[in-house]
Design a protein around this motif. Structure first.
Motif, PDB file in Angstrom:
ATOM      1  N   ALA A  83       0.814  -1.218   0.000  1.00 34.01           N
ATOM      2  CA  ALA A  83       0.000   0.000   0.000  1.00 34.01           C
ATOM      3  C   ALA A  83       0.850   1.271   0.000  1.00 34.01           C
ATOM      4  O   ALA A  83       0.320   2.372  -0.165  1.00 34.01           O
ATOM      5  N   ASP A  84       2.158   1.120   0.164  1.00 33.61           N
ATOM      6  CA  ASP A  84       3.058   2.268   0.248  1.00 33.61           C
ATOM      7  C   ASP A  84       3.400   2.755  -1.161  1.00 33.61           C
ATOM      8  O   ASP A  84       4.254   2.188  -1.843  1.00 33.61           O
ATOM      9  N   THR A  85       2.750   3.816  -1.609  1.00 29.87           N
ATOM     10  CA  THR A  85       2.952   4.312  -2.972  1.00 29.87           C
ATOM     11  C   THR A  85       4.296   5.020  -3.147  1.00 29.87           C
ATOM     12  O   THR A  85       4.684   5.324  -4.275  1.00 29.87           O
ATOM     13  N   SER A  86       4.984   5.292  -2.051  1.00 29.13           N
ATOM     14  CA  SER A  86       6.305   5.908  -2.179  1.00 29.13           C
ATOM     15  C   SER A  86       7.365   4.902  -2.609  1.00 29.13           C
ATOM     16  O   SER A  86       8.463   5.291  -3.018  1.00 29.13           O
ATOM     17  N   LEU A  87       7.042   3.621  -2.510  1.00 25.95           N
ATOM     18  CA  LEU A  87       7.979   2.578  -2.913  1.00 25.95           C
ATOM     19  C   LEU A  87       7.734   2.201  -4.367  1.00 25.95           C
ATOM     20  O   LEU A  87       6.591   2.067  -4.807  1.00 25.95           O
ATOM     21  N   SER A  88       8.806   2.018  -5.096  1.00 28.80           N
ATOM     22  CA  SER A  88       8.675   1.491  -6.451  1.00 28.80           C
ATOM     23  C   SER A  88       8.322   0.012  -6.365  1.00 28.80           C
ATOM     24  O   SER A  88       8.543  -0.623  -5.319  1.00 28.80           O
ATOM     25  N   PRO A  89       7.776  -0.572  -7.422  1.00 28.12           N
ATOM     26  CA  PRO A  89       7.487  -2.014  -7.388  1.00 28.12           C
ATOM     27  C   PRO A  89       8.721  -2.840  -7.053  1.00 28.12           C
ATOM     28  O   PRO A  89       8.622  -3.842  -6.335  1.00 28.12           O
ATOM     29  N   GLU A  90       9.887  -2.446  -7.560  1.00 31.48           N
ATOM     30  CA  GLU A  90      11.111  -3.185  -7.261  1.00 31.48           C
ATOM     31  C   GLU A  90      11.442  -3.102  -5.772  1.00 31.48           C
ATOM     32  O   GLU A  90      11.893  -4.072  -5.159  1.00 31.48           O
ATOM     33  N   GLN A  91      11.220  -1.915  -5.175  1.00 32.03           N
ATOM     34  CA  GLN A  91      11.460  -1.765  -3.739  1.00 32.03           C
ATOM     35  C   GLN A  91      10.459  -2.574  -2.927  1.00 32.03           C
ATOM     36  O   GLN A  91      10.799  -3.123  -1.877  1.00 32.03           O
ATOM     37  N   GLN A  92       9.220  -2.649  -3.407  1.00 32.36           N
ATOM     38  CA  GLN A  92       8.236  -3.497  -2.736  1.00 32.36           C
ATOM     39  C   GLN A  92       8.682  -4.951  -2.759  1.00 32.36           C
ATOM     40  O   GLN A  92       8.608  -5.665  -1.752  1.00 32.36           O
ATOM     41  N   HIS A 208       4.473  -6.336 -12.153  1.00 36.95           N
ATOM     42  CA  HIS A 208       5.659  -5.741 -12.757  1.00 36.95           C
ATOM     43  C   HIS A 208       6.720  -6.780 -13.099  1.00 36.95           C
ATOM     44  O   HIS A 208       7.757  -6.423 -13.660  1.00 36.95           O
ATOM     45  N   GLY A 209       6.502  -8.028 -12.762  1.00 41.79           N
ATOM     46  CA  GLY A 209       7.495  -9.026 -13.120  1.00 41.79           C
ATOM     47  C   GLY A 209       7.196 -10.369 -12.509  1.00 41.79           C
ATOM     48  O   GLY A 209       6.400 -10.500 -11.582  1.00 41.79           O
ATOM     49  N   ILE A 210       7.843 -11.381 -13.059  1.00 42.97           N
ATOM     50  CA  ILE A 210       7.783 -12.740 -12.539  1.00 42.97           C
ATOM     51  C   ILE A 210       9.114 -13.026 -11.858  1.00 42.97           C
ATOM     52  O   ILE A 210      10.167 -13.000 -12.502  1.00 42.97           O
ATOM     53  N   HIS A 226      -3.328  -7.596  -4.807  1.00 44.62           N
ATOM     54  CA  HIS A 226      -2.473  -6.414  -4.714  1.00 44.62           C
ATOM     55  C   HIS A 226      -0.988  -6.720  -4.928  1.00 44.62           C
ATOM     56  O   HIS A 226      -0.177  -5.788  -4.902  1.00 44.62           O
ATOM     57  N   MET A 227      -0.630  -7.980  -5.122  1.00 43.70           N
ATOM     58  CA  MET A 227       0.797  -8.277  -5.273  1.00 43.70           C
ATOM     59  C   MET A 227       1.319  -7.694  -6.582  1.00 43.70           C
ATOM     60  O   MET A 227       0.652  -7.735  -7.618  1.00 43.70           O
ATOM     61  N   THR A 228       2.513  -7.119  -6.512  1.00 44.33           N
ATOM     62  CA  THR A 228       3.136  -6.515  -7.684  1.00 44.33           C
ATOM     63  C   THR A 228       4.199  -7.415  -8.286  1.00 44.33           C
ATOM     64  O   THR A 228       4.577  -7.249  -9.443  1.00 44.33           O
ATOM     65  N   PHE A 229       4.723  -8.343  -7.489  1.00 49.73           N
ATOM     66  CA  PHE A 229       5.686  -9.329  -7.967  1.00 49.73           C
ATOM     67  C   PHE A 229       5.259 -10.690  -7.443  1.00 49.73           C
ATOM     68  O   PHE A 229       4.681 -10.801  -6.366  1.00 49.73           O
ATOM     69  N   GLY A 230       5.543 -11.698  -8.180  1.00 52.90           N
ATOM     70  CA  GLY A 230       5.254 -13.055  -7.751  1.00 52.90           C
ATOM     71  C   GLY A 230       5.886 -14.012  -8.729  1.00 52.90           C
ATOM     72  O   GLY A 230       6.563 -13.595  -9.671  1.00 52.90           O
ATOM     73  N   ASP A 231       5.662 -15.289  -8.519  1.00 52.90           N
ATOM     74  CA  ASP A 231       6.126 -16.252  -9.508  1.00 52.90           C
ATOM     75  C   ASP A 231       4.915 -16.833 -10.235  1.00 52.90           C
ATOM     76  O   ASP A 231       3.767 -16.492  -9.938  1.00 52.90           O
ATOM     77  N   ILE A 232       5.176 -17.691 -11.197  1.00 53.33           N
ATOM     78  CA  ILE A 232       4.096 -18.218 -12.030  1.00 53.33           C
ATOM     79  C   ILE A 232       3.027 -18.939 -11.202  1.00 53.33           C
ATOM     80  O   ILE A 232       1.831 -18.735 -11.423  1.00 53.33           O
TER      81      ILE A 232
END
Length: 441
Positions: A83-92, A208-210, A226-232
Motif C-alpha cells: 500500500a506504500d505508494t512511495s515505494l517502487s514495485p522493485e522496492q516493494q 511488474h514481473g515474474i 495487490h501483489m506486484t511481484f510473484g512467480d508463475i
C-alpha cells in the motif's frame, strides 16, 4: 414425537459409523469435531449437498493451514508494503523478500484444516458452489463428480487462507460479468467468459514481473489482488480461484521438472462447454486453449486435487523412506505427453542393498543434479514405473537404510519408447555412451 434435532443427529451418527474414512477424518478434528458434525447435520435430507460435505470432510486430513495468528504479522507487513505508494514495485519486491526471512519458521506453525475450519464457512462454501453448479451457465454441464473437484473445494493450495476469497475476487475483478460483450460466437461460453475474466484480471493486476524469489506466498484474497511481484504459481493460483469464483470449473496442474529440464512450474486448466480440458500455457498472461507447449516434453504432470490419492496414502503408510509426495495430487501425464510404462532391470548386487520395495525415478536437470519425479515398486528384479514422459533422461534410486542411492545407470526414454542406457561419465553427451538399446513392452 421425537425432537427433530435428535433425529438429525442420529442420522449423522449413522453416516459416520458406516464410513471408516469419514470417521477417521472426524476423529482427526479433535475438539473441532462438533463443527464438522454440524455440517453433516445441516444437510441431512439434501443428498447432493450432504455428499459434498462428506467429500470435503473425508479428504480434509490432506489439507493444512497456518496456525491461527501465525501468518498475521507477515500479512500485515506485506499489506503495508504493497500500500506504500512511495515505494517502487522493485522496492516493494525487495522489502517483501527481506521481511520473509523473519517468518521462515512459519512452516512449523501449521495445523490441519479439520481442527480450525468452522461449520459456517463450510456451509457458505457448499451453498455458494452448489448454487453455481445448478444455476450458472458455465458449470451446469459438468457432472457431480467433476463439481466435487473442479468447483467445490474451499481452497486450491496448501496454506491458503480460509477467507471468503470468492466474494473478494469477484468484487475486484468481476466487472465484466455485469457488462458482458455480446456476440454470437463467444458470449455465454465457458471459454469466452474465462478469457474475459483472465484479461480483466491481467489489466487490473499491477504486475511488474515474474520472480522466483518474492517472499512468502501471499495466500489471502486481499493480498493476491495487490501483489506486484510473484512467480508463475502465484498468478496461476489467482487465475484458478477467479475462475471458480465465477462458476467456471478450474484446477491447477504442475510438473516437478519443467520443459527442457527447467524449474518446476504450475498452470491452470478449465473445463469448456464440451467438458474438454483447456489449458493455459502459464498463468494470467497466456491465452486459454491455445495449446500447451506442443513442442515440449516432460517427465510428469500432476494435478492438484482436493481428494486424497489412495496410491500416495498407501505409500505414506508403508514406505520405510518417505519422500514428501503430496497426498492431494494425481498423475495426469497422459493428458499432456506421450508416455511409457517402464520396467527397468536392477542388478542383483544393487537389489541386495535395498531396504524397501519402493523405488524412485529421478530426472536429470540442467545443472547436472537429479530431481525425484515419482515412485514405483520392485517386482521380479525390476523397478516398475507408470506413465513416464518420453524424450527425458532418467535414473532409478532406492533406499539403502540410510539414504537414497542410485541403483541404475542413467537412461533416455526415447520418443519411440525405446530405452537407451548411457555410462555415468557421459550424462552430458548421451550419443557417446550407448551400450544397450531395447524396447520395453
Amino acid at each position: 414425537m421425537k425432537h427433530p434435532f435428535r433425529i438429525i443427529h442420529v442420522v449423522a451418527l449413522t453416516l459416520v459409523s458406516c464410513n471408516a474414512q469419514l470417521r477417521q477424518a472426524l476423529e482427526s478434528a479433535g475438539s473441532n469435531r462438533s463443527e464438522l458434525e454440524a455440517v453433516l447435520e445441516h444437510y441431512c435430507g439434501q443428498p447432493h449437498k450432504l455428499a459434498a460435505a462428506r467429500f470435503l470432510i473425508e479428504n480434509m486430513p490432506a489439507h493444512y493451514s497456518y496456525t491461527p495468528g501465525a501468518i498475521d504479522g507477515y500479512y500485515a507487513c506485506a499489506d503495508r508494503i504493497l500500500a506504500d505508494t512511495s515505494l517502487s514495485p522493485e522496492q516493494q519486491h525487495d522489502s517483501l523478500l527481506s521481511i520473509s526471512g523473519h517468518f521462515r519458521n512459519l512452516t512449523d506453525s501449521t495445523v490441519p484444516d479439520a481442527r480450525i475450519i468452522s461449520a459456517a464457512y463450510m456451509i457458505d462454501n457448499i451453498d455458494r458452489t452448489y448454487r453455481l453448479w445448478t444455476a450458472c451457465p458455465w458449470s451446469g454441464h459438468i457432472t457431480f463428480q467433476e463439481y466435487l473437484e473442479w468447483l467445490l473445494p474451499y481452497k486450491a493450495c496448501q496454506f491458503q487462507e480460509l477467507d471468503y476469497w470468492a466474494d473478494s475476487l469477484l468484487a475486484y475483478y468481476g466487472e465484466g460479468l455485469e457488462h458482458p460483450v455480446r456476440n454470437d460466437v463467444e458470449y455465454n461460453t465457458v471459454t469466452g467468459v474465462s478469457d474475459m475474466l483472465r484479461r480483466e484480471a491481467l489489466e487490473k493486476t499491477d504486475r511488474h514481473g515474474i520472480y522466483t524469489e518474492s517472499g512468502l506466498p501471499l495466500l489471502s484474497a486481499h493480498l493476491l489482488t495487490h501483489m506486484t511481484f510473484g512467480d508463475i504459481p502465484d498468478y496461476a493460483l489467482l487465475a484458478a480461484l477467479l475462475m471458480r469464483s465465477a462458476g467456471i470449473p478450474a484446477v491447477l496442474d504442475h510438473t516437478p521438472v519443467g520443459p527442457r529440464y527447467t524449474a518446476a512450474t504450475t498452470w491452470f486448466t478449465i473445463l469448456d462447454d464440451r467438458c474438454q480440458e483447456q489449458h493455459s500455457e502459464w498463468d494470467l498472461s497466456t491465452n486459454i486453449g491455445w495449446g500447451f507447449f506442443p513442442y515440449e516434453r516432460g517427465p510428469k504432470v500432476f494435478r492438484y486435487t482436493y481428494a486424497i490419492d489412495r496410491r500416495i496414502r498407501k505409500y505414506h503408510r508403508k514406505a520405510r523412506y518417505r519422500y514428501p509426495f503430496k497426498l492431494n495430487q494425481k498423475d495426469v501425464t497422459t493428458k499432456y505427453f506421450l508416455t511409457s510404462d517402464l520396467k527397468i532391470p536392477i542388478d542383483a548386487g544393487q537389489r541386495r542393498i535395498l531396504k524397501d520395495r519402493y523405488v524412485y525415478i529421478e530426472c536429470a536437470l540442467k545443472d547436472s543434479t537429479w530431481q525425484i519425479v515419482d515412485f514405483g515398486m520392485m517386482k521380479g528384479g525390476c523397478a516398475l514405473f507408470r506413465n513416464m514422459g518420453r524424450e527425458v533422461m532418467y535414473r532409478v534410486a532406492g533406499y539403502d537404510g540410510n539414504s537414497l542411492t542410485p541403483v541404475s545407470s542413467p537412461f533416455i526414454l526415447h520418443k519411440d519408447g525405446t530405452v537407451e542406457y548411457i555410462s555415468p561419465d557421459s550424462v552430458n553427451s548421451p550419443d557417446s555412451g550407448r551400450f544397450k538399446n531395447n524396447r520395453l513392452q
